[in-house]
Design an enzyme around this catalytic site. Sequence first.
Site, PDB file in Angstrom:
ATOM      1  N   LYS A   1      36.984  17.863  29.370  1.00  0.00           N
ATOM      2  CA  LYS A   1      36.737  17.339  30.595  1.00  0.00           C
ATOM      3  C   LYS A   1      38.088  16.904  31.522  1.00  0.00           C
ATOM      4  O   LYS A   1      39.175  16.551  30.900  1.00  0.00           O
ATOM      5  CB  LYS A   1      35.756  15.979  30.691  1.00  0.00           C
TER       6      LYS A   1
ATOM      7  N   ASP B   1      28.445   7.435  27.534  1.00  0.00           N
ATOM      8  CA  ASP B   1      27.590   8.212  27.023  1.00  0.00           C
ATOM      9  C   ASP B   1      26.842   7.916  25.774  1.00  0.00           C
ATOM     10  O   ASP B   1      25.997   9.085  25.184  1.00  0.00           O
ATOM     11  CB  ASP B   1      28.587   9.486  26.735  1.00  0.00           C
TER      12      ASP B   1
ATOM     13  N   ARG C   1      22.921  17.820  23.640  1.00  0.00           N
ATOM     14  CA  ARG C   1      21.719  18.503  23.152  1.00  0.00           C
ATOM     15  C   ARG C   1      21.764  18.810  21.895  1.00  0.00           C
ATOM     16  O   ARG C   1      20.816  18.915  21.185  1.00  0.00           O
ATOM     17  CB  ARG C   1      21.535  19.742  24.285  1.00  0.00           C
TER      18      ARG C   1
ATOM     19  N   LYS D   1      20.754   9.333  22.810  1.00  0.00           N
ATOM     20  CA  LYS D   1      21.802   9.961  22.619  1.00  0.00           C
ATOM     21  C   LYS D   1      22.996   8.940  22.590  1.00  0.00           C
ATOM     22  O   LYS D   1      23.117   8.204  23.498  1.00  0.00           O
ATOM     23  CB  LYS D   1      22.292  10.818  23.908  1.00  0.00           C
TER      24      LYS D   1
ATOM     25  N   ASP E   1      31.287  20.943  25.619  1.00  0.00           N
ATOM     26  CA  ASP E   1      30.996  19.641  26.514  1.00  0.00           C
ATOM     27  C   ASP E   1      29.326  19.413  26.801  1.00  0.00           C
ATOM     28  O   ASP E   1      29.020  18.487  27.153  1.00  0.00           O
ATOM     29  CB  ASP E   1      31.746  19.798  27.810  1.00  0.00           C
TER      30      ASP E   1
ATOM     31  N   GLU F   1      27.163  18.817  24.368  1.00  0.00           N
ATOM     32  CA  GLU F   1      27.124  18.382  22.856  1.00  0.00           C
ATOM     33  C   GLU F   1      26.047  17.202  22.942  1.00  0.00           C
ATOM     34  O   GLU F   1      25.503  17.242  21.613  1.00  0.00           O
ATOM     35  CB  GLU F   1      28.526  17.256  22.608  1.00  0.00           C
TER      36      GLU F   1
END
Length: 472
Positions: free
Chosen positions: A249, A260, A323, A237, A319, A321
């Site tokens: 968020k 992330d 996946r 990711k 949020d 996102e």
Amino acid sequence: MPIETTPAFVAEPAADARFVAVPFGHDLAPPTELPLPVEALLSHYEAKGDPGEVVEVPVALGSGIRRVLLYGIGRGSAADLRKAGASVARKVKGGATVYIRVPDSTDPSDTADAAALAEGALLASYTFRIGTRRTPPEIVFVGGDEKALRRGETIARATALARDLINTPASIKSPAWLAEQARSVAADAGLGFREDAALVGFGGIRAVGQGSATPPRLVELTYAPEGATRHVVLVGKGITFDTGGLSLKPEEGMKTMKTDMAGGATVIAVMGALATAGVPVRVTGLVACAENAFSGSAQRPGDVITQYGGRTVEVLNTDAEGRLVLADALAYADAELEPDIVIDIATLTGAAKVALGLRLGALYATDEPLADALLASGEASGDRLWRMPLIDDYRADLDSDIADLANVDRKMSGSAGSVAAALFLREFTGGRPWAHLDVAGPARATADDGEVTKGGTGFGVRLLLHYLTSLG
Ligand code: BES
Ligand code: MN
Ligand code: ZN
């Protein structure tokens, strides 16, 4: 910045060495005048020889002082030696040189070697700074098997590269920047490199990236050693910043979200070390890079997207996102790359962090031998995993009224967040042996601890290198 120290290997410390570290139970060499017998010193400081214990003894050295660092190694396991190396390195100021005497193997049944000591010392001396440079300590190993020490260095360098990528702020770290880093790693390591900006068919990566001023990318790195029969695909990711998108968020949850892309950083760093580590199988690394931004062009809750391969997904929460970008990459791997094994790594859910905390990664797997091998590599490498269940009963919570799937449990009917995310990903793996590592907890540390440094940890680099090296 990366590990700037290039460790040296010598037979004896320099005559004027200021820091000399010696494991408990080993001779001090060259003969050093201690103020008291070693046993008396250790008993005075109530030192038992546990890993992490360091008793500092100043001794006269000409007109100055030498600090002898007596360090504990416990039972001499890999975990013990990592901790010992880290504690010694943390005692030494930047710019100074420390001579670390490598312990002789204490337990013949133990498979641990000097690699773990080197890894711990180098990783603990990692620093990241933008602006004035902070000088790391110079590390010199005294005695020990140089090949093993070099193995530890390879692992530490790869982990430090992942830390650098993670710690870089998102103002610098656009998807294109991340792809450029992958390109230069590939060039240095002799890997194949491909970057896709058009992203035809990759509806998930495009939808997540469409709100950002810096457009998304899919990066593909390839390693194909001669004679390899099996093929492993790693998927990372690569969300360079996660605002949550229009499902915004809160401030507290957002400020660490440059982390992330940690899964992607791990994939890039692992790919860069495969040749040096001597990994015998073919490996393809995919990194789905996008910024999940908040803007007028961002995707909306309720939008329906088409993932790679044609499945439609109703995006109920922007949020969730990770996946969406991973689903494209997993479906692409299944359709185009003929992998024998697929492993993805992602800071996917806050729920995994709640369940397992900051030191354990969540493991989901559809294949028992793969799960067992990853758990074993986790224990051996220091990046520990805990197996989580793929509970089929929760799969129906991801049904959508208007699309093939919803990206979150719309009714919040009680399915576990991290499990639901894993079940979503499983839909795109084509039934191939697959493992999913949710590293939302351990990807980032709140404080220095052993070989882990505050900030991005590079969790998963040691684990995956250990696993891939072990594949015959
Ligand atoms: N990147 C986050 C997950 C995360 C949270 C990583 C905290 C590290 C620390 C992910 O994209 C996310 O926002 N997940 C949501 C999913 C939810 C909307 C179903 C979450 O965990 O809240
Ligand atoms: Mn998110
Ligand atoms: Zn995210």
